[in-house]
Design a protein around this motif. Structure first.
Motif, mmCIF file in Angstrom:
data_model
loop_
_atom_site.group_PDB
_atom_site.id
_atom_site.type_symbol
_atom_site.label_atom_id
_atom_site.label_comp_id
_atom_site.label_asym_id
_atom_site.label_seq_id
_atom_site.Cartn_x
_atom_site.Cartn_y
_atom_site.Cartn_z
ATOM 1 N N VAL A 238 -32.579 9.089 15.784
ATOM 2 C CA VAL A 238 -31.300 8.505 16.191
ATOM 3 C C VAL A 238 -30.287 8.550 15.053
ATOM 4 C CG1 VAL A 238 -30.170 6.426 17.090
ATOM 5 C CG2 VAL A 238 -32.484 7.000 17.839
ATOM 6 N N LEU A 239 -30.742 8.385 13.820
ATOM 7 C CA LEU A 239 -29.825 8.219 12.698
ATOM 8 C C LEU A 239 -28.934 9.433 12.422
ATOM 9 C CD1 LEU A 239 -31.964 5.868 12.266
ATOM 10 C CD2 LEU A 239 -31.290 5.981 9.861
ATOM 11 N N PRO A 240 -29.446 10.682 12.452
ATOM 12 C CA PRO A 240 -28.529 11.804 12.255
ATOM 13 C C PRO A 240 -27.422 11.864 13.302
ATOM 14 C CG PRO A 240 -30.791 12.513 11.954
ATOM 15 C CD PRO A 240 -30.857 11.131 12.499
ATOM 16 N N GLY A 241 -27.736 11.488 14.536
ATOM 17 C CA GLY A 241 -26.703 11.471 15.563
ATOM 18 C C GLY A 241 -25.602 10.480 15.236
ATOM 19 N N VAL A 242 -25.985 9.275 14.809
ATOM 20 C CA VAL A 242 -24.988 8.263 14.433
ATOM 21 C C VAL A 242 -24.180 8.746 13.230
ATOM 22 C CG1 VAL A 242 -24.622 5.869 13.745
ATOM 23 C CG2 VAL A 242 -26.477 6.432 15.333
ATOM 24 N N THR A 282 -26.034 17.299 3.896
ATOM 25 C CA THR A 282 -27.089 16.318 3.661
ATOM 26 C C THR A 282 -27.753 15.906 4.969
ATOM 27 O OG1 THR A 282 -26.007 15.489 1.659
ATOM 28 C CG2 THR A 282 -27.591 14.027 2.732
ATOM 29 N N VAL A 283 -26.962 15.591 5.971
ATOM 30 C CA VAL A 283 -27.554 15.194 7.249
ATOM 31 C C VAL A 283 -28.169 16.395 7.953
ATOM 32 C CG1 VAL A 283 -25.459 15.432 8.668
ATOM 33 C CG2 VAL A 283 -27.205 13.767 9.295
ATOM 34 N N GLU A 284 -27.570 17.559 7.788
ATOM 35 C CA GLU A 284 -28.099 18.757 8.441
ATOM 36 C C GLU A 284 -29.470 19.133 7.892
ATOM 37 O OE1 GLU A 284 -28.166 22.161 10.977
ATOM 38 O OE2 GLU A 284 -27.139 20.230 10.993
ATOM 39 N N ALA A 285 -29.665 18.994 6.602
ATOM 40 C CA ALA A 285 -30.958 19.329 5.995
ATOM 41 C C ALA A 285 -32.062 18.472 6.593
ATOM 42 C CB ALA A 285 -30.891 19.143 4.486
ATOM 43 N N LEU A 314 -44.607 15.776 9.238
ATOM 44 C CA LEU A 314 -43.738 15.138 10.227
ATOM 45 C C LEU A 314 -43.260 13.783 9.707
ATOM 46 C CD1 LEU A 314 -42.494 15.121 13.087
ATOM 47 C CD2 LEU A 314 -44.622 14.060 13.896
ATOM 48 N N SER A 315 -44.164 13.020 9.110
ATOM 49 C CA SER A 315 -43.815 11.719 8.554
ATOM 50 C C SER A 315 -42.773 11.852 7.453
ATOM 51 C CB SER A 315 -45.073 11.040 8.014
ATOM 52 O OG SER A 315 -44.766 9.839 7.353
ATOM 53 N N LEU A 316 -43.002 12.779 6.531
ATOM 54 C CA LEU A 316 -42.048 12.991 5.443
ATOM 55 C C LEU A 316 -40.706 13.482 5.975
ATOM 56 C CD1 LEU A 316 -44.441 14.657 2.845
ATOM 57 C CD2 LEU A 316 -43.352 12.415 2.629
ATOM 58 N N ALA A 317 -40.745 14.357 6.980
ATOM 59 C CA ALA A 317 -39.504 14.868 7.563
ATOM 60 C C ALA A 317 -38.704 13.746 8.212
ATOM 61 C CB ALA A 317 -39.819 15.952 8.588
ATOM 62 N N ALA A 318 -39.403 12.837 8.890
ATOM 63 C CA ALA A 318 -38.717 11.717 9.532
ATOM 64 C C ALA A 318 -38.026 10.844 8.490
ATOM 65 C CB ALA A 318 -39.706 10.896 10.350
ATOM 66 N N ASN A 319 -38.746 10.517 7.433
ATOM 67 C CA ASN A 319 -38.148 9.689 6.389
ATOM 68 C C ASN A 319 -37.016 10.411 5.666
ATOM 69 O OD1 ASN A 319 -39.665 6.940 5.723
ATOM 70 N ND2 ASN A 319 -41.161 8.381 6.555
ATOM 71 N N PHE A 320 -37.164 11.713 5.478
ATOM 72 C CA PHE A 320 -36.120 12.512 4.828
ATOM 73 C C PHE A 320 -34.874 12.573 5.704
ATOM 74 C CE2 PHE A 320 -34.238 16.738 3.775
ATOM 75 C CZ PHE A 320 -33.913 16.485 2.453
ATOM 76 N N ALA A 321 -35.067 12.751 7.010
ATOM 77 C CA ALA A 321 -33.928 12.811 7.928
ATOM 78 C C ALA A 321 -33.180 11.485 7.969
ATOM 79 C CB ALA A 321 -34.397 13.196 9.329
#
Length: 378
Positions: A238-242, A282-285, A314-321
Motif C-alpha cells: 500500500v505504501l508505494p501507492g500512497v 527511491t519509491v520505484e526501486a 520477499l520479506s526484505l523486499a517488502a521492508n525495502f519497499a
C-alpha cells in the motif's frame, strides 16, 4: 510524465467515488457505506479467496498491484482493501465447512487482530473466550471477526509445541463482538481501526484455527505462501501507492507556486527537480523489487513450497519497499508548502497516511533483524 497507471486497475468511477468521500471518511473515522459497497461489488475483499467461494483467487503480484493502486487512490481506501482481503487466506486454514460459512457470502470480510490478547478456555464443544484487541481495521463492515488467543484449561495456559503457550485464532460472529470506537489517529483515519472486545463468548471447536501451524485443506497456491511473509508483502504494497499519490500532488503544486521571495515557479528550480527525481527513483526501486520477489515466490509456490531464501527475499523486499516509500515521502513533503498542514488538503492527508501506515509492525525496521541473522548464519 509518469509510468504508473493505476486508473485501469481501479476504474475512474471508483476513483471519483473514493476521493469525493475521503473528507467524510476522515471526519467519521470510517469509509462511507457507498465506498464499502463498491469494494464488495468488485470482489476486492475476496481478492485471495478461491473461486469456489466466489473469490477472485488472484496471484500474489496481482494482489499487491491492486493494493498499491488502491493506496494511490486514497490511503485509507487502500489500507481497508488490503486488510479486508488479507483475511481471505484464512479460508484455507479454517475447517472446510466453516470456511464456506464465513466466505461464501458476497459481502464477506474479516476484521481482527493477530496479537494474542485474549484467552480461550476449553469447554465442552469449544471455547469460552474473553479479550480485547486493538486496531481491528474495518470493524464496522466486518461480517466475521478473528483474533488470536492463549488457550487455557482450568484457567492455566496450555503448552504449545514451541514451549510457549498454545495460540489459536477464534472466529467470532459480529453479534459476539463489541466495537469500541477508539480510532483517532494522525493518518489512515478512514480505516476504522477500532478496538474489539468479546466477553465470555462461546466459540465452537470448528471455528478455531491456527495461522502458523498445520497444513491448509485447500490446494490454492496462495495458501502455500507462509502467513508472515504474506503479511509483510501485502502490508508494504500500500505504501508505494500512497507515496506516488503524494508525489503527484506535490509535483502539481510546484507547477503552480512561486518560490518564496522570488518570481520563479518551484518546478523551475534545479534543487526541487533533483529532489523530486530522487524521491521517484527511491519509491520505484522498492516497488520493483517487491513485485519481482512476489513473482518468484508465486512461481515456487505453484510447484510446492517457496524456498527459505525466496521467502527471505520477499520479506526484505517488502521492508525495502515500505522504507523507500517513507523516504520518498520525507523528500517531497517539504516541497508541498504550508498546505500540507491543513487537514482538508489531499497532499497533507497522503503524507499523514504514509507516516501512519509506516508504523505497522509487519514492516517496521526492527523486523529486519531476523533476516539479517539468517543471512549472517550462512
Amino acid at each position: 510524465m509518469r509510468w504508473w497507471e493505476f486508473e485501469s486497475v481501479i476504474g475512474s468511477d471508483v476513483i471519483a467515488l473514493v476521493r469525493g468521500a475521503a473528507a467524510e471518511a476522515e471526519r467519521r473515522s470510517a469509509l462511507t457505506p457507498e465506498v464499502v459497497q463498491a469494494i464488495v461489488e468488485r470482489g476486492w475483499f475476496k481478492a485471495w479467496v478461491p473461486r469456489e467461494f466466489g473469490g477472485l483467487e488472484l496471484d500474489l503480484e496481482a494482489g499487491l498491484r491492486l493494493f498499491e493502486a488502491a493506496g494511490w487512490v486514497d490511503g485509507s481506501f487502500g489500507w481497508s482493501v488490503m486488510i479486508g482481503a488479507g483475511g481471505g487466506v484464512f479460508a484455507g486454514l479454517m475447517r472446510e465447512t466453516t470456511a464456506h460459512a464465513v466466505f461464501d457470502p458476497k459481502e464477506a470480510v474479516i476484521a481482527g487482530s493477530g496479537n494474542p490478547r485474549g484467552t480461550a478456555e476449553r469447554v465442552p464443544g469449544g471455547f469460552r473466550v474473553s479479550g480485547r484487541w486493538q486496531w481491528a481495521s474495518g470493524a464496522p463492515w466486518a461480517t466475521t471477526f478473528t483474533a488470536n488467543c492463549v488457550v487455557t484449561e482450568g484457567g492455566e495456559p496450555v503448552p504449545g509445541a514451541n514451549g510457549g503457550p498454545l495460540i489459536r485464532a477464534m472466529a467470532f460472529e459480529p453479534a459476539q463482538v463489541r466495537i469500541h470506537e477508539t480510532w483517532d489517529a494522525h493518518g489512515m483515519r478512514g480505516t476504522a481501526s477500532h478496538d474489539m472486545e468479546v466477553t465470555e463468548a462461546f466459540v465452537p471447536e470448528e471455528r478455531m484455527f491456527s495461522v502458523f501451524e498445520g497444513e491448509p485443506w485447500h490446494p490454492a497456491t496462495v495458501f502455500r505462501v507462509p502467513f508472515v511473509e504474506f503479511a509483510e508483502a501485502t502490508t508494504a504494497s500500500v505504501l508505494p501507492g500512497v507515496a506516488l499519490r503524494l508525489f503527484d500532488l506535490v509535483a502539481a503544486s510546484t507547477r503552480e507556486r512561486t518560490e518564496y521571495g522570488g518570481p520563479r515557479l518551484m518546478a523551475e528550480r534545479d534543487d526541487v527537480r533533483s529532489r523530486m527525481a530522487e524521491a521517484l527513483v527511491t519509491v520505484e526501486a522498492g516497488r520493483t523489487l517487491l513485485f519481482d520477489a512476489a513473482r518468484q515466490t508465486w512461481a515456487e509456490a505453484e510447484r510446492g513450497r517457496p524456498a527459505p531464501s525466496t521467502l527471505a527475499r520477499l520479506s526484505l523486499a517488502a521492508n525495502f519497499a515500505a522504507a523507500g516509500a517513507l523516504r520518498a515521502g520525507s523528500i517531497v513533503a517539504p516541497l508541498g508548502g504550508m498546505a500540507l498542514n491543513q487537514r482538508a488538503d489531499e497532499a497533507g492527508r497522503a503524507w499523514r497516511d504514509l507516516q501512519t501506515a509506516g508504523q505497522h509492525g509487519a514492516i517496521r525496521p526492527t523486523g529486519l533483524a531476523m533476516r539479517g541473522a539468517e543471512l549472517l548464519a550462512d
